[in-house]
Design an enzyme around this catalytic site. Structure first.
Site, PDB file in Angstrom:
ATOM      1  N   TYR A  56       0.827  -1.203   0.000  1.00  0.00           N
ATOM      2  CA  TYR A  56       0.000   0.000   0.000  1.00  0.00           C
ATOM      3  C   TYR A  56       0.867   1.261   0.000  1.00  0.00           C
ATOM      4  O   TYR A  56       0.589   2.222  -0.724  1.00  0.00           O
ATOM      5  CB  TYR A  56      -0.914  -0.018   1.226  1.00  0.00           C
ATOM      6  CG  TYR A  56      -1.923   1.106   1.279  1.00  0.00           C
ATOM      7  CD1 TYR A  56      -3.107   1.037   0.554  1.00  0.00           C
ATOM      8  CD2 TYR A  56      -1.694   2.232   2.077  1.00  0.00           C
ATOM      9  CE1 TYR A  56      -4.040   2.065   0.600  1.00  0.00           C
ATOM     10  CE2 TYR A  56      -2.619   3.261   2.135  1.00  0.00           C
ATOM     11  CZ  TYR A  56      -3.789   3.172   1.396  1.00  0.00           C
ATOM     12  OH  TYR A  56      -4.704   4.198   1.447  1.00  0.00           O
ATOM     13  N   ARG A  59       2.545   1.597  -3.527  1.00  0.00           N
ATOM     14  CA  ARG A  59       1.626   1.757  -4.652  1.00  0.00           C
ATOM     15  C   ARG A  59       0.760   3.004  -4.557  1.00  0.00           C
ATOM     16  O   ARG A  59       0.255   3.482  -5.562  1.00  0.00           O
ATOM     17  CB  ARG A  59       0.720   0.514  -4.779  1.00  0.00           C
ATOM     18  CG  ARG A  59       1.446  -0.762  -5.126  1.00  0.00           C
ATOM     19  CD  ARG A  59       2.117  -0.671  -6.504  1.00  0.00           C
ATOM     20  NE  ARG A  59       2.793  -1.914  -6.822  1.00  0.00           N
ATOM     21  CZ  ARG A  59       4.067  -2.150  -6.565  1.00  0.00           C
ATOM     22  NH1 ARG A  59       4.805  -1.221  -5.973  1.00  0.00           N
ATOM     23  NH2 ARG A  59       4.619  -3.296  -6.885  1.00  0.00           N
ATOM     24  N   GLN A  83     -13.720   7.980  -7.341  1.00  0.00           N
ATOM     25  CA  GLN A  83     -13.219   6.671  -6.947  1.00  0.00           C
ATOM     26  C   GLN A  83     -11.773   6.768  -6.466  1.00  0.00           C
ATOM     27  O   GLN A  83     -11.232   5.802  -5.933  1.00  0.00           O
ATOM     28  CB  GLN A  83     -13.286   5.712  -8.140  1.00  0.00           C
ATOM     29  CG  GLN A  83     -14.687   5.539  -8.709  1.00  0.00           C
ATOM     30  CD  GLN A  83     -14.643   4.896 -10.086  1.00  0.00           C
ATOM     31  OE1 GLN A  83     -14.024   3.851 -10.264  1.00  0.00           O
ATOM     32  NE2 GLN A  83     -15.265   5.536 -11.064  1.00  0.00           N
ATOM     33  N   ASN A  84     -11.148   7.917  -6.680  1.00  0.00           N
ATOM     34  CA  ASN A  84      -9.734   8.082  -6.362  1.00  0.00           C
ATOM     35  C   ASN A  84      -9.530   8.328  -4.869  1.00  0.00           C
ATOM     36  O   ASN A  84     -10.336   9.003  -4.232  1.00  0.00           O
ATOM     37  CB  ASN A  84      -9.149   9.243  -7.163  1.00  0.00           C
ATOM     38  CG  ASN A  84      -9.280   9.026  -8.657  1.00  0.00           C
ATOM     39  OD1 ASN A  84      -9.244   7.885  -9.121  1.00  0.00           O
ATOM     40  ND2 ASN A  84      -9.439  10.096  -9.409  1.00  0.00           N
ATOM     41  N   ASP A  86      -6.614   9.735  -3.794  1.00  0.00           N
ATOM     42  CA  ASP A  86      -5.474  10.647  -3.709  1.00  0.00           C
ATOM     43  C   ASP A  86      -5.786  11.975  -3.034  1.00  0.00           C
ATOM     44  O   ASP A  86      -4.882  12.735  -2.694  1.00  0.00           O
ATOM     45  CB  ASP A  86      -4.873  10.894  -5.092  1.00  0.00           C
ATOM     46  CG  ASP A  86      -5.915  11.318  -6.131  1.00  0.00           C
ATOM     47  OD1 ASP A  86      -6.781  12.159  -5.808  1.00  0.00           O
ATOM     48  OD2 ASP A  86      -5.848  10.811  -7.268  1.00  0.00           O
ATOM     49  N   HIS A 101     -14.013   5.592  -2.197  1.00  0.00           N
ATOM     50  CA  HIS A 101     -13.123   4.463  -1.916  1.00  0.00           C
ATOM     51  C   HIS A 101     -12.088   4.770  -0.840  1.00  0.00           C
ATOM     52  O   HIS A 101     -11.195   3.970  -0.589  1.00  0.00           O
ATOM     53  CB  HIS A 101     -12.414   3.993  -3.195  1.00  0.00           C
ATOM     54  CG  HIS A 101     -13.334   3.327  -4.155  1.00  0.00           C
ATOM     55  ND1 HIS A 101     -13.084   3.238  -5.515  1.00  0.00           N
ATOM     56  CD2 HIS A 101     -14.531   2.730  -3.967  1.00  0.00           C
ATOM     57  CE1 HIS A 101     -14.089   2.619  -6.103  1.00  0.00           C
ATOM     58  NE2 HIS A 101     -14.973   2.305  -5.181  1.00  0.00           N
TER      59      HIS A 101
END
Length: 243
Positions: A56, A59, A83-84, A86, A101
């Protein structure tokens, strides 16, 4: 007219964050011993937390200081479900976006799904990369027993074997879907449950849909328009139409 924007990894590509399923994407790269589909699970976190946290971290977390791009700024005043994980929409100024998410900059206590828990800032800046495994296990309060409920920490990320709860804003997201008179999907492959949920509602309501992606996924819907372009190209097109 209320337009709901639903974004995927393609929107953050111009910020230097690889898309999930492209050639340079997260899911095309596994750990040395496991596939990404095995890694991104609650089961892996429970059974092999060191492997999970290292994967995790490499990535996702290494991109935590990247900045928003023109698409994020354009979306800053829009109704948005992303859905990101970041957090770039927040950095761009969108105060009401739903990160369906999760968020790389947040953690929760390890808990049974559906429980009401506190959300805290993730301790990534305290990680010692020279002793990565032990540092992560220590920061996430994981002993040799493995993750312990209500003691250990867990990244605020929805994993493959987990389900949407209100921790991720699912109730508010569904309300936005039902309230929308139009939906625009940007940079998504339609391979996750939230996009299918939105499509089902759009079909029931009979509202128009736009799909924005360099290689748009064709979907079953009576009123859909495809834009085979990046989010930036779509935004530039919209700006020109306003002149």
């Amino acid at each position: 007219m209320t337009t709901l924007y639903i974004t995927g990894a393609g929107v953050s590509a111009e910020s230097g964050i690889p898309t999930f399923r492209g050639e340079d994407g997260f899911w095309s790269i596994g750990s040395r011993n496991y596939t990404p589909q095995q890694m991104a699970t609650r089961a892996m976190y429970e059974q092999n937390p060191a492997e999970f946290l290292k994967w995790y971290y490499h990535r996702f977390v290494t991109y935590r200081h990247h900045g928003p791009n023109a698409a994020h700024y354009w979306l800053a005043d829009k109704q948005l479900i992303t859905q990101n994980i970041d957090g770039l929409d927040g950095k761009a100024g969108n105060e009401q976006f739903i990160s369906i998410h999760g968020r790389i900059d947040k953690v929760t206590p390890f808990h049974i799904q559906g429980e009401d828990v506190e959300v805290d800032m993730a301790p990534w800046d305290e990680v010692d990369e020279n002793n990565l495994t032990m540092s992560l296990l220590d920061l996430f309060k994981i002993s040799s027993k493995g993750p312990e409920l209500n003691v250990s920490l867990k990244p605020l990320v929805l994993l493959f074997d987990e389900f949407y709860t209100d921790l991720y804003g699912i109730d508010c997201a569904q309300k936005r879907m039902w309230d929308a008179s139009k939906m625009v999907f940007m940079g998504t492959s339609f391979s996750v449950n939230i996009t299918q949920m939105a499509l089902d509602i759009a079909r029931q309501k009979g509202i128009p849909i736009e799909v924005v992606d360099p290689e748009p996924t064709h979907i079953m819907h009576a009123n859909v328009e495809y834009f085979a372009m990046t989010a930036k190209e779509y935004i530039d097109r919209d700006k020109r139409s306003q002149l």
